[in-house]
Write an enzyme that holds these catalytic residues in place. Structure first.
Site: not given
Ligand SMILES: *Cc1c(COP(=O)(O)O)cnc(C)c1O
Length: 405
Positions: A186, A214, A245
Site C-alpha cells: 500500500s 490495492h 478502494k
Molecule cells: C486499506 C487497506 C486495508 C484496510 O481496508 P479498509 O476497508 O480501509 O479497512 C487492508 N489492507 C490493505 C493493504 C489496505 O491498503
C-alpha cells in the site's frame, strides 16, 4: 473527575509527536471524492485517493446505493447472524464469488475488520503466522491478536521466508502455518512475488492469505487482482480484498471455498459481533463489481494504466527503451508511486510546497512507514486527465522532487 490531568497527560503525548513531526490532523474535505477536492476553501488537484477507477462518484453506483436506501432503509439493524443479513449482502457475496471465480465470498464492514476476523478465526496460540515486513497494519494487528507465534520476513525476500518455513516445519511440525502478504504493497506500490511464495507454501504445506486491497479491480484479464494476473489464484486458500478502494464503496471481503466462508460466519468475531454494513454500502459494491466486469470497466482500467504510465514512463532497467514487465523494484506497473524523501519535516515541507501549487499529495510518515522513510505517496486514478498528470510532473520538477522512489 480528573479530566484536567487526563487531558494534560494526553497533551504530553501529542507534544512529543509534534516534536518529531509526527503529529497528524484531519483535513475537512467539502467536496465528493474526486480529482478535485476543496480543503480550507481552496480547490486542490487530488493525488491521494485510492478511488483508482473513479467509482466512488460513478452515476450507476451512486444510484444503486440510493435505491438500496429506499428499499432497505438506512441501517441494517443487527449483526448478520441476528437479523441483519439483508438481501443486498447476499447479492454482494454472490457477485464477489462469481467475479473472483471462487465457490464463495463473505463480506465484512471494512478491510480492517476482514483481516482481524479472518486471521483470528483461523489461528490460535499453537499456530504460526508468517508476515512480509511491509504488510498492512490490519494484518499486523490481526497477527498480534490471534496469539499465534509471529515471524516476519524481510520484504519480498524469498530466502528469508523459506528459512522461517523450514524452521516451522522442523521445530513445530504440528502447527498450522499461515503466510500473509499484500499483493500490491500500500505504501510502496511494489508487487509480491506471488508465484514463488505460492510454490514455497506448497512445498512446506503452509496456507496462504493474500490481501489484494490495492489490486482488486486493477490487475488480470478479468481484473480480479494480481493473483489472477500471475495465474496463482487457485493456490491461495484465503483471498482478501477491500470494497472501499478501486470498488469505490466501503467494506472488505474474503473469497475462497464454501467451507472457508461457513467457517468464518461461525468463527470470525468481527463478523459475528458487529452490526451488518448498511444496505447502501453493499448495493454500491455490487454495482461496482458489475461495472468492473463490464466493457466500461475494462476501458476505465485501461485509462488508469495509461495515466499511470504518463506519470512514470516504464522503461526497462536495461535502458533499451523496452517497456518493463508488469511496480517498483519488482517491475510491476503500479498506481501507487512513493516519492521517498526520508525525513519527516522535509516530507511535510514538500507536501506544503505542492499544496501551495494547488496539488494535494499526502505526506506519509511513521507509523504508516518506518521512521526516516517518510514519503509523498502519489496515487494516479482513471479520473485524472493527461493535463492533471502534467501539472503534477511540472510541480514536482519545480520543487526538485523525484518522480519515483
Ligand atoms: C486499506 C487497506 C486495508 C484496510 O481496508 P479498509 O476497508 O480501509 O479497512 C487492508 N489492507 C490493505 C493493504 C489496505 O491498503
Amino acid at each position: 473527575m480528573n479530566s484536567g490531568r487526563f487531558d494534560h497527560d494526553l497533551d504530553l503525548g501529542l507534544a512529543a509527536l509534534r516534536e518529531k513531526d509526527l503529529f497528524r490532523c484531519l483535513r475537512r474535505v467539502d467536496t465528493p471524492q474526486s480529482p478535485r477536492i476543496r480543503i480550507d476553501g481552496k480547490t486542490l488537484l487530488n493525488f491521494s485517493s485510492n478511488d483508482y477507477l473513479g467509482l466512488a462518484n460513478e452515476g450507476e453506483i451512486k444510484e444503486a446505493a440510493v435505491k438500496a436506501v429506499e428499499r432497505y432503509g438506512a441501517g441494517s439493524g443487527a449483526s448478520r447472524l441476528v437479523c441483519g443479513s439483508l438481501a443486498p449482502h447476499h447479492e454482494l457475496e454472490e457477485s464477489l464469488a462469481s467475479f473472483k471465480g471462487t465457490e464463495a465470498a463473505l463480506s465484512f464492514s471494512s478491510g480492517y475488520a476482514t483481516a482481524i476476523g479472518t486471521i483470528g478465526a483461523l489461528l490460535g496460540h499453537e499456530d504460526i503466522i508468517v508476515l512480509d515486513r511491509l504488510v498492512h497494519a490490519c494484518i499486523v494487528d490481526a497477527a498480534r491478536l490471534c496469539r499465534a507465534k509471529l515471524r516476519v520476513y524481510a520484504h519480498n525476500d524469498l530466502n528469508d521466508l523459506e528459512a522461517i518455513l523450514r524452521w516451522a516445519s522442523e521445530k513445530h511440525p504440528k502447527a498450522r502455518v499461515l503466510i500473509v502478504t499484500d499483493s500490491v504493497f500500500s505504501m510502496d506500490g511494489e508487487a509480491a512475488p506471488l508465484r514463488e511464495i505460492a510454490a514455497l507454501k506448497e512445498r512446506y504445506r503452509a496456507w496462504l492469505m493474500v490481501d489484494e486491497a490495492h489490486a482488486t479491480g486493477l490487475y488480470g484479464p478479468n481484473r480480479r487482482g494480481l493473483a489472477e494476473e500471475l495465474g496463482v489464484s487457485d493456490l491461495i486458500e484465503i483471498q482478501m480484498g477491500t470494497l472501499g478502494k478501486a470498488l469505490g464503496a466501503s467494506g472488505g471481503f474474503i473469497a475462497g471455498s464454501r467451507t472457508l466462508a461457513d467457517f468464518l460466519v461461525n468463527r470470525a468475531r468481527s463478523f459475528i459481533f458487529s452490526t451488518a454494513p448498511v444496505p447502501a454500502a453493499a448495493a454500491a459494491a455490487t454495482a461496482a463489481v458489475r461495472f468492473v466486469r463490464s466493457k466500461l470497466g475494462e476501458h476505465r482500467c485501461r485509462l488508469l494504466w495509461q495515466r499511470a504510465a504518463e506519470f512514470r514512463p516504464r522503461t526497462s532497467p536495461a535502458g533499451d527503451g523496452q517497456e518493463a514487465p508488469a511496480g517498483g523494484s519488482t517491475g510491476l506497473r503500479s498506481t501507487i508511486v512513493p516519492l521517498i524523501i526520508g525525513g519527516e519535516a522535509e516530507t511535510l515541507k514538500a507536501a506544503d510546497g505542492l499544496r501551495e501549487r494547488g496539488l494535494f499529495v499526502p505526506a506519509i510518515r511513521y507509523p504508516s512507514v518506518a521512521r526516516g522513510r517518510a514519503r509523498l505517496r502519489v496515487t494516479v486514478t482513471a479520473s485524472h486527465t493527461a493535463r492533471d498528470v502534467r501539472r503534477l510532473v511540472a510541480a514536482l520538477e519545480e520543487l526538485n522532487l523525484p518522480r519515483g522512489i
